[in-house]
Design an enzyme around this catalytic site. Structure first.
Site, PDB file in Angstrom:
ATOM      1  N   ARG A   1      -9.734  -2.067   3.057  1.00  0.00           N
ATOM      2  CA  ARG A   1      -8.950  -2.690   1.983  1.00  0.00           C
ATOM      3  C   ARG A   1      -9.850  -3.437   1.003  1.00  0.00           C
ATOM      4  NH1 ARG A   1      -3.491  -5.605   3.813  1.00  0.00           N
ATOM      5  NH2 ARG A   1      -3.394  -5.654   1.539  1.00  0.00           N
TER       6      ARG A   1
ATOM      7  N   TYR B   1       4.763   3.938  -8.498  1.00  0.00           N
ATOM      8  CA  TYR B   1       4.291   2.581  -8.230  1.00  0.00           C
ATOM      9  C   TYR B   1       3.178   2.291  -9.218  1.00  0.00           C
ATOM     10  CZ  TYR B   1       6.789   3.464  -3.877  1.00  0.00           C
ATOM     11  OH  TYR B   1       7.748   3.792  -2.964  1.00  0.00           O
TER      12      TYR B   1
ATOM     13  N   CYS C   1       4.217  11.995   0.124  1.00  0.00           N
ATOM     14  CA  CYS C   1       5.210  11.126   0.743  1.00  0.00           C
ATOM     15  C   CYS C   1       5.912  10.416  -0.409  1.00  0.00           C
ATOM     16  CB  CYS C   1       4.576  10.177   1.741  1.00  0.00           C
ATOM     17  SG  CYS C   1       3.172   9.231   1.113  1.00  0.00           S
ATOM     18  N   SER C   2       6.069   9.127  -0.320  1.00  0.00           N
ATOM     19  CA  SER C   2       6.676   8.418  -1.446  1.00  0.00           C
ATOM     20  C   SER C   2       5.629   8.084  -2.500  1.00  0.00           C
ATOM     21  CB  SER C   2       7.352   7.138  -0.952  1.00  0.00           C
ATOM     22  OG  SER C   2       7.920   6.416  -2.037  1.00  0.00           O
TER      23      SER C   2
ATOM     24  N   ARG D   1       0.980   7.864   4.435  1.00  0.00           N
ATOM     25  CA  ARG D   1       1.283   8.998   5.301  1.00  0.00           C
ATOM     26  C   ARG D   1       0.578  10.262   4.833  1.00  0.00           C
ATOM     27  NH1 ARG D   1       7.734   7.772   5.305  1.00  0.00           N
ATOM     28  NH2 ARG D   1       7.173   6.794   3.323  1.00  0.00           N
TER      29      ARG D   1
END
EC number: 3.1.3.48
Length: 780
Positions: A36, A64, A231-232, A237
């Site tokens: 991260r 997003y 995925c989204s 994922r």
């Protein structure tokens, strides 16, 4: 490093990562925090810019606002449609094992980006679409439905028309067959829709994920066209599925690097797609899934290795059949099976291929048997021990007629009725010829240099098995041997078997007959005309030795070249002359006792050449006494020979003997003076067992048994002038050893007394068991 070791190391590393550190965090959390921080650095320092996704006309195409495609790896659309002419879509290429565009990681299509999604599918000839989210999750829209439901009418996203031809429901996912039509052209593609993967989390079991990825690769094995995974957001994922599939392809190709780790893999993926593998739980899932793949692959390696071994055995059997038809000569066997070795038996060249081991044990001792009843020495080890090849019999022709190694086996056998029970036990142990010579040793022993022409390069050991009183009938008178004799004559060190007959004598074919007679075919019988007498015959075509009668009191010297003798005699003293053999290694051959049968193929140290090339012999006489005692089997690790020979005794111990120093006499080289008497210790009366600790507490019991046995013995009794302070009743073998005349206390020897039957087997020791227990049958 081999793939198997790499996989095992990774599995161990994953298991170690689960243990928490001093702060209570495991290694997964610590590694993911590093990932991260790296991603934050990429964003803040603009290391991997996302300028195209930040444009005003493209912002509304991003689900997003913080998940934007990197410019250097984003998917560019060149297919134009009337309504959409932009080249932007929130998608990135991720490289695979064989190419830089193996995967397309993209977000779930929005309502305004469905056409862009199908443009990308059509332009890049995508066949497999993997969807790792639901249309709605936790009450929020995660992905626009870009396909029609099964059984419904086709959906049109101008200019694309999509139909659902088939749908298969599997555990946790669906497989749909979609038909995509564009400008009068249609393509069939497949959607793998995983429905049980919660957002920002992991499924309880990843077996269905691995099953879906495996089936996905059955539909498309190559990387010629990319696989679209979304995925989204197209990060967490999506990145996990890409990482698992990428590693699986490496595994199937056998290209797992030595320092493979998931951290580096995902770190590199994050330089191609933003925030690939988005949570710590997903990061751990990738490790666990890959570890499971590696474990399954290790099982496949083991199965494959077993199949290879089975195939190798089949090949050995096939080549064995071929070699029996077309024999060959090979002096040096290959290091791996099938190994071949040529031997000369009775003048015929034969090729023998080692067979896989059989379950039945190796027969320990030779007993009389009809032909073909049991395997002989030429087949026993071939059939029973694949990795320790059998001894090879050789016939080396000389100027005169060759002496057959087994010429003394040609007589018929008669067994006395009183010894039938003993012979039955002997028959159960099968047979092994006592007269053999080793010319060749497998390469796996690492022997020293061999001279195969004239020299016998192995120390030979013997076994004796009989059931009645045995004495030495005759011992040859000294006969000078020419230095130019063929030392390699095959009759050297051949011994006549001890067996049981009606009378107490054994008649041995005179060695003179072996010189004048032709080589007979190899018999399967032992010479058992008379009862009980044991003769060790050292005969050959050129160096036959006459055997006078020792029972009349005539003790004589045996002058021989490279010979090892054992005397079994009732005479008070037996004087055997042993030559000091001149050799470069100064090695001393010695006789092993019957319990310590030296297998040449099991010797730890290779035997060196025992004699000079010219056969010169320096003679030295050694007095050897015949004392009355029990067959000693005390365990010891000491060896008197300068040449290290570790006997393969079935009891798995070396036999050590000690000499009696209390009744010593001056050692004289003359034939009339008696030799010093050996001193026995309690340890020498204890049978060799599987334990190294001698049982001293049973000394008194052995003494009483031996005294009772001495009273019952009917045969020959040692003279009164033998000064033996130990009980009689056993058979003591004296070893002729290359050494000075004096015997040290550490010298290995076995006392001999002809008052008992020469039954030296493990089951019958002097007619009765003498040990603390019955020796198990596993010794044989």
């Amino acid at each position: 490093m081999e793939q198997v070791e790499i996989l095992r190391k990774f599995i161990q590393r994953v298991q170690a990562m689960k243990s928490p550190d001093h702060n209570g965090e495991d290694n997964f959390a610590r590694d993911f925090m590093r990932l991260r921080r790296l991603s934050t650095k990429y964003r803040t320092e603009k290391i991997y810019p996302t300028a195209t996704g930040e444009k005003e006309e493209n912002v509304k195409k991003n689900r997003y606002k913080d998940i934007l495609p990197f410019d250097h790896s984003r998917v560019k659309l060149t297919l134009k449609t009337p309504s959409q002419d932009s080249d932007y879509i929130n998608a990135n290429f991720i490289k695979g094992v064989y190419g830089p565009k193996a995967y397309v990681a993209t977000q779930g299509p929005l309502a305004n980006t469905v056409i862009d999604f199908w443009r990308m599918i059509w332009e890049y000839n995508v066949v497999i679409i993997v969807m790792a989210c639901r249309e709605f999750e936790m009450g929020r829209k995660k992905c626009e439905r870009y396909w029609p439901l099964y059984g419904e009418d086709p959906i049109t996203f101008a200019p694309f028309k999509i139909s659902c031809e088939d749908e298969q429901a599997r555990t946790d996912y669906f497989i749909r067959t979609l038909l995509l039509e564009f400008q009068n052209e249609s393509r069939r593609l497949y959607q793998f829709h995983y429905v049980n993967w919660p957002d920002h989390d992991v499924p309880s079991s990843f077996d269905s994920i691995l099953d879906m990825i495996s089936l996905m690769r059955k539909y498309q094995e190559h990387e010629d066209v990319p696989i679209c995974i979304h995925c989204s957001a197209g990060c967490g994922r999506t990145g996990a599925i890409c990482a698992i599939d990428y590693t699986w392809n490496l595994l199937k190709a056998g290209k797992i690097p030595e320092e493979f780790n998931v951290f580096n893999l995902i770190q590199e993926m994050r330089t191609q797609r933003h925030s690939a593998v988005q949570t710590k739980e997903q990061y751990e899932l990738v490790h666990r899934a890959i570890a499971q793949l590696f474990e399954k692959q290790l099982q496949l390696y083991e199965i494959h290795g077993a199949q290879k071994i089975a195939d190798g055995v089949n090949e050995i059997n096939t080549e064995n059949m071929v070699s029996s038809i077309e024999p060959e000569k090979q002096d040096s066997p290959p290091p791996k099976p099938p190994r071949t070795r040529s031997c000369l038996v009775e003048g015929d060249a034969k090729e023998e291929i080692l067979q896989p081991p059989e379950p039945h044990p190796v027969p320990p001792i030779l007993t009389p048997s009809p032909p073909s009843a049991f395997p002989t020495v030429t087949t026993v080890w071939q059939d029973n021990d694949r990795y320790h090849p059998k001894p090879v019999l050789h016939m080396v022709s000389s100027e005169q007629h060759s002496a057959d190694l087994n010429r003394n086996y040609s007589k018929s056998t008669e067994l006395p009725g009183k010894n039938e029970s003993t012979i039955e036990q002997i028959d159960k142990k099968l047979e092994r010829n006592l007269s053999f010579e080793i010319k060749k040793v497998p390469l796996q022993e690492g022997p020293k240099s061999f001279d195969g022409n004239t020299l016998l390069n192995r120390g030979h050991a013997i076994k004796i098995k009989s059931a009645s009183p045995c004495i030495a009938d005759k011992i040859s008178k000294p006969q000078e041997l020419s230095s130019d004799l063929n030392v390699g004559d095959t009759s050297q060190n051949s011994c006549v078997d001890c067996s049981v007959t009606q009378s107490n004598k054994v008649s041995v074919t005179p060695p003179e007959e072996s010189q004048n007679s032709d080589t007979p075919p190899r018999p399967d019988r032992l010479p058992l005309d008379e009862k009980g007498h044991v003769t060790w015959s050292f005969h050959g075509p050129e160096n036959a030795i006459p055997i006078p009668d020792l029972s009349e009191g005539n003790s004589s010297d045996i002058n021989y070249q490279t010979r090892k003798t054992v005397s079994l005699t009732p005479s008070p003293t037996t004087q055997v002359e042993t030559p000091d053999l001149v050799d470069h290694d100064n090695t001393s051959p010695l006789f092993r006792t019957p319990l310590s049968f030296t297998n040449p193929l099991h010797s730890d140290d290779s035997d060196s050449d025992e004699r000079n090339s010219d056969g010169a012999v320096t003679q030295n006489k050694t007095n050897i006494s015949t004392a009355s005692a029990t067959v000693s089997a005390a365990t010891s690790t000491e060896s008197i020979s300068t040449r290290k020979v570790l006997p393969m005794s079935i009891a798995r111990h070396n036999i050590a003997g000690t000499t009696h120093s209390g009744a010593e006499k001056d050692v004289d080289v003359s034939e009339d003076s008696p030799p010093p008497l050996p001193e026995r210790t309690p340890e020498s009366f204890v049978l060799a067992s599987e334990h190294n600790t001698p049982v001293r507490s049973e000394w008194s019991e052995l003494q009483s048994q031996e005294r009772s046995e001495q009273k019952k013995s009917e045969g020959l009794i040692t003279s009164e002038n033998e000064k033996c302070d130990h009980p009689a009743g056993g058979i003591h073998y004296e070893m002729c050893i290359e050494c000075p005349p004096t015997f040290s206390d550490k010298r290995e020897q076995i006392s001999e007394n002809p008052t008992e039957a020469t039954d030296i087997g493990f089951g019958n020791r002097c007619g009765k068991p003498k040990g603390p227990r019955d020796p198990p049958s596993e010794w044989t």
